[in-house]
Design an enzyme around this catalytic site. Structure first.
Site, PDB file in Angstrom:
ATOM      1  N   LYS A   1       0.815  -1.240   0.036  1.00 56.29           N
ATOM      2  CA  LYS A   1       0.040  -0.018   0.020  1.00 56.29           C
ATOM      3  C   LYS A   1       0.797   1.302  -0.021  1.00 56.29           C
ATOM      4  CE  LYS A   1      -2.703   3.486   1.771  1.00 56.29           C
ATOM      5  NZ  LYS A   1      -2.091   5.077   2.292  1.00 56.29           N
TER       6      LYS A   1
ATOM      7  N   HIS B   1       3.643  12.053  11.067  1.00 53.70           N
ATOM      8  CA  HIS B   1       2.377  12.187  10.705  1.00 53.70           C
ATOM      9  C   HIS B   1       1.931  13.224  11.448  1.00 53.70           C
ATOM     10  CE1 HIS B   1       1.334   8.776   7.977  1.00 53.70           C
ATOM     11  NE2 HIS B   1       2.393   9.012   7.650  1.00 53.70           N
TER      12      HIS B   1
END
Ligand code: NDP
Length: 444
Positions: A282, A396
């Site tokens: 992914k 993040h």
């Protein structure tokens, strides 16, 4: 066009170019710096944003039942040095941190000499699927004996691709045995291998496959079920690789050799555990799909083929591999099937697709496939390095705080103010973002 790819490369330093600290600039400053660095010309500046907008007259003819357009951010992957040439890679994605991670990965790889890519051939596969073929082995010989006639029929259906130097390069027959567990009969499958030159080639190949259906029914005595392109583009494999001195990998107090070995172990677990492999891949697709979409190519076609390739051994595995070479360097490689084009489909209609291909220096289809593959590898390398050192969340946090601030309703300067406050406070969630925004607005 006077691209500065080679200037950047030969001058050796993207850091002293107008593109330095690109991420810190405003959108207008970024556009100006692209012009200063020679990636776009002055004429583009005045209508830069229009270049990406899709006029109603175009969108209404691209798909059906159109009521509007759905936009995504378009960013540039920085620092890409691929086969000794500099690239800024257009990436269209809704996911925060994808472009930053790709650029960060590419920066380290650049310091080690950049990416090398290869795509030896680029043939698309057309399938004609037949059933009720008696004595399939004998019919296979018969079909191959009609090779010239079949090629002629296929070419007659799409002569322009032959004039462009492409066309059918080979024909093969696969006999798919009946499967009692799946309750499926035997199928007789004829493969046409077609060089579609600069086009992805779906329509070219579909036309050719349909054009030989009748002839194959006569030759085999079977019944043709369909003639259609296969998106499992195993004859259009592209490989990107890099090689890095471990001293370039040290991070967060860890020696480069330790980071190197951890990346190799992260690659090993993704090779044998499908639960890890899916997430590993992914990450690769974060880069691949963003670049495929930004260049006007078909994301579904590429994704379907790539995931099938990850399962070629019978188990879903990681697409990339990392190992230590005889000099102790980290080697990273990624091989994927990638049949993407530089003309045809929506590329020739969508002004944004034409513009992004322009930013890449109008590459040919093989070069474009190499660039997209390198982006996938950069993305993967960056994610693995973060995972085996700091963990993925640290990087993040800033973007997550920004996203929470915007969800809470922050606009303009409020977004930076609230996201900064949010990162310093606990818990970092939407309720907290809303409270901080209310407090800020009351004070100002
Ligand atoms: P097109 O049908 O647009 O065909 C390619 C076009 O590009 C042709 O008109 C060709 O002109 C022109 N062309 C110009 N220069 C070149 C060159 N150097 N090399 C090759 N062609 C050139 O596109 P594709 O056949 O590539 O099909 C892609 C589209 O099909 C995508 O939009 C895809 O989403 C869609 N699609 C995908 C399917 C799948 O993936 N399973 C199934 C069906 C559709 P000329 O004719 O003069 O040669």
């Amino acid at each position: 066009m006077d691209y500065k790819f080679n200037n950047l490369h030969n001058g050796g330093n993207i850091m002293t170019s107008p593109l330095d600290k690109f991420y810190k600039k405003s959108i207008n400053e970024r556009i100006e710096s692209l012009m200063s660095a020679g990636f776009i010309e002055h004429e583009h500046i005045s209508n830069f944003k229009q270049s990406f907008s899709l006029p109603e007259g175009v969108s209404n003819h691209m798909v059906e039942n159109v009521v509007g357009t759905y936009q995504l951010p378009l960013g540039l992957g920085m620092n890409f040095l691929i086969n000794s040439k500099d690239y800024l890679v257009p990436m269209a994605t809704e996911e925060p941190s994808v472009i930053a991670a790709a650029s960060f990965g590419a920066k380290t790889v650049r310091a080690g000499g950049g990416f090398t890519t290869t795509q030896e051939k680029r043939w698309m596969i057309g399938q004609v699927i037949l059933k009720n073929v008696e004595d399939p082995e004998a019919m296979k010989e018969k079909v191959l004996a009609h090779y010239d006639d079949l090629v002629e029929r296929a070419h007659a259906a799409h002569p322009s691709i032959v004039k462009r130097g492409g066309g059918v390069k080979d024909i093969d027959v696969r006999i798919i045995e009946s499967n009692p567990e799946e309750h499926t009969p035997e199928f007789f499958v004829v493969h046409l291998y077609v060089d579609t030159k600069e086009a992805m080639g779906a329509n070219i190949v579909n036309t050719m496959a349909e054009a030989i259906k009748d002839a194959l029914e006569i030759i085999t005595g079977g019944t043709a079920l369909m003639g259609i392109l296969s998106n499992y583009a195993t004859e259009a494999l592209v490989t990107a690789s890099f090689r890095l001195d471990p001293s370039l990998l040290s991070r967060s107090g860890l020696e480069g050799t330790e980071v190197r070995d951890r990346i190799v172990e992260a690659s090993q677990i993704a090779s044998v555990d499908p639960y890890r492999a899916v997430t590993h891949n992914k990450g690769i697709m974060n880069g691949v799909e963003a670049a495929v979409l930004a260049t006007g190519n078909d994301t579904r076609a590429t994704s379907a083929g790539i995931h099938a390739y990850a399962s070629q051994s019978g188990q879903y595995r990681s697409l990339s591999k990392y190992y230590v070479d005889e000099h102790g360097y980290l080697v990273g490689t990624l091989t994927i099937p990638l049949a993407i084009g530089t003309v045809g489909g929506s590329i020739s209609i969508h002004p944004g697709a034409q513009f992004t291909q322009h930013i890449l220096g109008d590459p040919d289809a093989k070069t474009l496939a190499g660039i997209v593959c390198a982006v996938g590898l950069a993305q993967n390398f960056s994610a693995l390095r973060a995972l085996v050192t700091d963990g993925i969340q640290r990087g993040h946090m800033a973007l997550q705080a920004k996203s929470l601030a915007m969800t809470a309703g922050a606009v303009g300067v409020e977004i930076d103010v609230i996201s900064r406050k949010l990162r310093r406070s606990q818990p970092m969630n939407l309720t907290q973002a809303e409270a901080l925004l209310e407090e800020y607005r009351n004070q100002s």
